[in-house]
Scaffold this active site. Structure first.
Site, PDB file in Angstrom:
ATOM      1  N   TYR A   1       0.776  -1.336  -0.096  1.00 50.97           N
ATOM      2  CA  TYR A   1      -0.185   0.102  -0.202  1.00 50.97           C
ATOM      3  C   TYR A   1       0.712   1.168  -0.071  1.00 50.97           C
ATOM      4  O   TYR A   1       0.320   2.416  -0.302  1.00 50.97           O
ATOM      5  CB  TYR A   1      -0.842   0.028   1.224  1.00 50.97           C
ATOM      6  CG  TYR A   1      -1.998  -0.961   1.306  1.00 50.97           C
ATOM      7  CD1 TYR A   1      -2.068  -2.209   0.172  1.00 50.97           C
ATOM      8  CD2 TYR A   1      -2.719  -1.260   2.341  1.00 50.97           C
ATOM      9  CE1 TYR A   1      -2.910  -2.959   0.486  1.00 50.97           C
ATOM     10  CE2 TYR A   1      -3.561  -2.169   2.474  1.00 50.97           C
ATOM     11  CZ  TYR A   1      -3.795  -3.406   1.534  1.00 50.97           C
ATOM     12  OH  TYR A   1      -4.446  -4.304   1.666  1.00 50.97           O
TER      13      TYR A   1
ATOM     14  N   LEU B   1     -17.617  -3.385   0.866  1.00 53.33           N
ATOM     15  CA  LEU B   1     -18.619  -2.570   0.508  1.00 53.33           C
ATOM     16  C   LEU B   1     -18.871  -2.952  -1.213  1.00 53.33           C
ATOM     17  O   LEU B   1     -19.456  -1.976  -2.046  1.00 53.33           O
ATOM     18  CB  LEU B   1     -18.492  -1.057   0.580  1.00 53.33           C
ATOM     19  CG  LEU B   1     -18.556  -0.751   2.222  1.00 53.33           C
ATOM     20  CD1 LEU B   1     -18.478   0.847   2.375  1.00 53.33           C
ATOM     21  CD2 LEU B   1     -19.490  -1.143   2.977  1.00 53.33           C
TER      22      LEU B   1
ATOM     23  N   ILE C   1     -13.072  -4.664   6.983  1.00 45.76           N
ATOM     24  CA  ILE C   1     -12.037  -3.645   7.297  1.00 45.76           C
ATOM     25  C   ILE C   1     -12.346  -2.596   6.089  1.00 45.76           C
ATOM     26  O   ILE C   1     -11.407  -2.518   5.160  1.00 45.76           O
ATOM     27  CB  ILE C   1     -10.612  -4.039   7.227  1.00 45.76           C
ATOM     28  CG1 ILE C   1     -10.633  -5.241   6.023  1.00 45.76           C
ATOM     29  CG2 ILE C   1     -10.437  -4.877   8.441  1.00 45.76           C
ATOM     30  CD1 ILE C   1      -8.831  -5.475   5.797  1.00 45.76           C
TER      31      ILE C   1
ATOM     32  N   LYS D   1     -12.431   0.603   3.971  1.00 50.49           N
ATOM     33  CA  LYS D   1     -11.452   1.909   3.472  1.00 50.49           C
ATOM     34  C   LYS D   1     -12.427   2.924   3.892  1.00 50.49           C
ATOM     35  O   LYS D   1     -13.631   3.177   3.255  1.00 50.49           O
ATOM     36  CB  LYS D   1     -10.736   1.726   2.231  1.00 50.49           C
ATOM     37  CG  LYS D   1     -10.228   3.228   1.902  1.00 50.49           C
ATOM     38  CD  LYS D   1     -10.082   3.381   0.404  1.00 50.49           C
ATOM     39  CE  LYS D   1      -9.216   4.842   0.146  1.00 50.49           C
ATOM     40  NZ  LYS D   1      -9.316   5.267  -1.242  1.00 50.49           N
TER      41      LYS D   1
ATOM     42  N   ASN E   1     -19.835   4.044   8.866  1.00 54.98           N
ATOM     43  CA  ASN E   1     -19.278   2.747   9.067  1.00 54.98           C
ATOM     44  C   ASN E   1     -19.105   2.242  10.410  1.00 54.98           C
ATOM     45  O   ASN E   1     -19.713   1.146  10.650  1.00 54.98           O
ATOM     46  CB  ASN E   1     -17.715   2.408   8.448  1.00 54.98           C
ATOM     47  CG  ASN E   1     -17.627   2.624   6.895  1.00 54.98           C
ATOM     48  OD1 ASN E   1     -18.805   2.347   6.248  1.00 54.98           O
ATOM     49  ND2 ASN E   1     -16.715   2.865   6.277  1.00 54.98           N
TER      50      ASN E   1
END
Length: 277
Positions: free
Chosen positions: A54, A193, A231, A233, A243
């Site tokens: 990342y 999602l 998890i 983002k 969230n």
């Protein structure tokens, strides 16, 4: 955000791992990454996920340091990239990850993909060594199919703690979840999602409207009902908070059945080196 959100001390845990965390994939703007990690922790999150690939481990570490949450209260996870899975490379790059994160250990270290330089015996021996050194608290894998999970369990001396996979109502991953349950391995769902596609699904948006919540909250509540740690983002405070409020949503049996019956299926993350290809 200096105050935790209502109910923020009630996040359920799976064998010590908070079942809702902050994902940081593609969170590459340095200031935004630092701020989102800090904001999430100060809102109540206690699980942060990153990876060598990342390119933001330094910023994730800085966000933790700037927050008002002690490092030892944060469940911190990172991943070893598929070019770094030879024995010595696992050791060396994990040391570098710890330096970037500004910590002596991570709570969970994943094999990012069983691809390229991955050799089960050699790679997992290095993970066992890291666990023995105390550099990592738990061994994890990511994007493993059932047969890869079985092999890892057989080889590892340390328990296999988790398999992180793409998982959401449009890719429920029944076979992987069933094998994980059989092997006593936690499932962590990334892209929970569906990279925003949950907002375009009529079933999820209808259930969201009925409950006065977002489709994101519905997807996250569904995953939690399935025993999956999510998890997502999130960078902006609004999304971080939205969230988090999914923890206050409990779907009834009929709503779960409606989501289970969604016939749309497909991966949003599907590289050529994926083990299913």
């Amino acid at each position: 955000m200096s105050q935790q959100l209502p109910g923020s001390d009630e996040c359920p845990r799976a064998n010590g791992m908070p079942m809702l965390g902050l994902g940081t994939w593609e969170n590459t703007d340095p200031d935004e990454c630092i701020e989102s990690v800090q904001d999430a922790l100060e809102a109540g999150y206690r699980h942060v996920d990153t990876a060598q690939a990342y390119g933001n481990e330094t910023e994730v570490g800085e966000g933790i340091a700037r927050s008002d949450v002690d490092r030892d209260d944060v469940f911190l996870a990172t991943k070893v990239w598929l070019d770094n899975l030879a024995y010595d490379d696992v050791i060396d790059t994990t040391s570098a990850s710890l330096d970037r994160l500004g910590t002596d250990y991570v709570d969970l270290l994943y094999v990012h993909w069983p691809s390229r330089t991955y050799d089960a015996e050699e790679t997992l021996e290095a993970f066992d060594e890291l666990e023995e050194r105390g550099w990592i608290e738990r061994v994890g894998v990511s994007n493993f199919e059932p047969e890869h999970m079985e092999e890892a369990v057989d080889i590892l001396d340390a328990p296999l703690f988790a398999n992180q996979i793409e998982c959401h109502p449009l890719l429920p991953q029944e076979e992987v979840r069933a094998k994980a349950q059989e092997l006593d391995v936690e499932v962590v769902g990334y892209s929970p999602l569906a990279r925003g596609d949950v907002f375009d699904n009529d079933t999820l948006t209808d259930i969201a409207e009925d409950n006065g919540v977002s489709a994101a909250q519905v997807s996250l509540a569904w995953l939690r009902d399935k025993g999956v740690t999510a998890i997502p983002k999130a960078t902006g405070r609004d999304h971080i908070e939205d969230n988090w409020r999914s923890l206050d949503l409990t779907l009834d049996d009929e709503e779960i059945e409606r989501i289970d019956a969604i016939d749309e299926r497909g991966r949003r993350v599907d590289p050529g080196f994926g083990p299913w290809n």
